[in-house]
Design a protein around this motif. Structure first.
Motif, mmCIF file in Angstrom:
data_model
loop_
_atom_site.group_PDB
_atom_site.id
_atom_site.type_symbol
_atom_site.label_atom_id
_atom_site.label_comp_id
_atom_site.label_asym_id
_atom_site.label_seq_id
_atom_site.Cartn_x
_atom_site.Cartn_y
_atom_site.Cartn_z
ATOM 1 N N VAL A 239 0.840 -1.201 0.000
ATOM 2 C CA VAL A 239 0.000 0.000 0.000
ATOM 3 C C VAL A 239 0.872 1.247 0.000
ATOM 4 N N ILE A 240 1.948 1.231 0.774
ATOM 5 C CA ILE A 240 2.880 2.368 0.785
ATOM 6 C C ILE A 240 3.442 2.616 -0.611
ATOM 7 N N GLU A 241 3.897 1.563 -1.265
ATOM 8 C CA GLU A 241 4.481 1.719 -2.598
ATOM 9 C C GLU A 241 3.467 2.255 -3.606
ATOM 10 N N LEU A 242 2.233 1.770 -3.506
ATOM 11 C CA LEU A 242 1.199 2.252 -4.417
ATOM 12 C C LEU A 242 0.892 3.723 -4.159
ATOM 13 N N LEU A 243 0.731 4.113 -2.894
ATOM 14 C CA LEU A 243 0.423 5.510 -2.591
ATOM 15 C C LEU A 243 1.565 6.440 -2.997
ATOM 16 N N GLU A 244 2.786 5.979 -2.857
ATOM 17 C CA GLU A 244 3.919 6.789 -3.316
ATOM 18 C C GLU A 244 3.825 7.038 -4.814
ATOM 19 N N ARG A 245 3.488 6.008 -5.572
ATOM 20 C CA ARG A 245 3.367 6.135 -7.026
ATOM 21 C C ARG A 245 2.192 7.056 -7.392
ATOM 22 N N LEU A 246 1.063 6.866 -6.708
ATOM 23 C CA LEU A 246 -0.104 7.690 -7.007
ATOM 24 C C LEU A 246 0.139 9.145 -6.638
#
Length: 300
Positions: free
Chosen positions: A96-103
């Motif tokens: 989830v952290i990696e996805l939110l960073e990308r978004l």
């Protein structure tokens, strides 16, 4: 409730009160959630993903707009969404952290629903909604997940009163009545339709985690396309919500028990939570600390 002593037992018992309390926060939640008409994706991992599946179906069916659910690790970055909602109890889950960073880097609008304050995930989202009052000590999620889903149901206009009343009744039952037909099952298959498909997946996960018990879950109409072959005497099939015509007869014809109650499906999930305590106690395992699992999956 079972006399088995654990954090999980306490966290199961508070759920009707938790759902009732969260109704007072609906306006606060609406201020940070996607508005009606927005094209939305809801993401999570494990239990949070299954709650995302349930909410996505309910939101779209309510007429609020196109809504998809995805495991955070499988998010389709090429698709266009107006808003992404991330559910995470711990606030520290790597995917989830990696996805939110990308978004965030792409300028996307996001909302994080998290139990644990001061963690990475709320800080990465455009908006954050915190529920520390339903955080848990058990590794196994129960009240955070169900309270999040109860809140999200309320934000799309659902009346939580019947679900709360059904949940209170479930917890007030003696164990023999609450779990008759499933307590001694050697194998369980859960099925659901629409939003309850996510609940079926979650029910199976809970028993696997807490009691190391053999369970499966499928969309109800897929059950006869193969999974029924595992069903036999000594097993049980448990349906959440709407039951497809003839499914109960097909299950009973195998010699297995068919389980279904005409109550709110979220309250019916509490019966599975009670079964988790019973099965864990019989197996001599600690339902608070499942083997090979931790409270949050943090990858190096």
């Amino acid at each position: 409730m079972s006399s088995y002593s654990s954090h999980l037992a306490h966290e199961i018992a508070t759920q009707p009160t938790d759902w009732a309390a969260v109704r007072s926060r609906v306006d606060e939640a609406l201020a940070v959630l996607p508005p009606p008409g927005a094209r939305v994706a809801v993401v999570g991992c494990g239990t949070s993903f299954f709650m995302a599946q349930a909410y996505a179906t309910l939101r779209e069916q309510s007429g609020a707009g196109h809504t998809e659910a995805h495991a955070a690790s499988e998010f389709p970055l090429t698709r266009e969404f107006d808003h992404v909602v991330a559910i995470s109890r711990s606030g520290t889950t790597t995917e989830v952290i990696e996805l939110l960073e990308r978004l965030r880097a792409d300028g996307r609008t996001t909302t994080a629903i998290v139990a644990t304050e001061g963690t990475a995930i709320p800080s990465l989202a455009t908006h954050a909604f915190l529920l520390p009052e339903v955080d848990e000590q058990s590794v196994v999620q129960t009240r955070f997940a169900t309270t999040v889903l109860a809140l999200l149901r309320a934000t799309i206009g659902e009346d939580l009163g019947p679900a709360i009343a059904d949940a209170e009744a479930v917890l007030a039952e003696d164990e023999d009545s609450a779990l008759a037909g499933v307590a001694d099952a050697a194998q369980l298959t859960f099925v659901g339709r629409g939003w309850t498909n996510g609940l079926a997946q979650e029910a199976a996960l809970k028993l696997r985690e807490s009691a190391q018990f053999w369970t499966e879950a499928y969309p109800a109409m897929e059950y006869r396309h193969g999974p029924i072959s595992i069903t036999t005497e000594g097993g049980a099939t448990w349906a959440f919500g709407e039951v497809p015509p003839g499914l109960d007869e097909d299950v009973r014809a195998t010699g297995a028990h068919f389980e279904h109650r005409d109550i709110d499906p979220l309250a019916d999930l509490l019966r599975v939570h009670r079964l988790c305590l019973l099965k864990a106690g019989r197996a001599g395992v600690d339902p608070d600390r499942p083997r090979h699992l931790s409270r949050s999956i943090i990858l190096s």
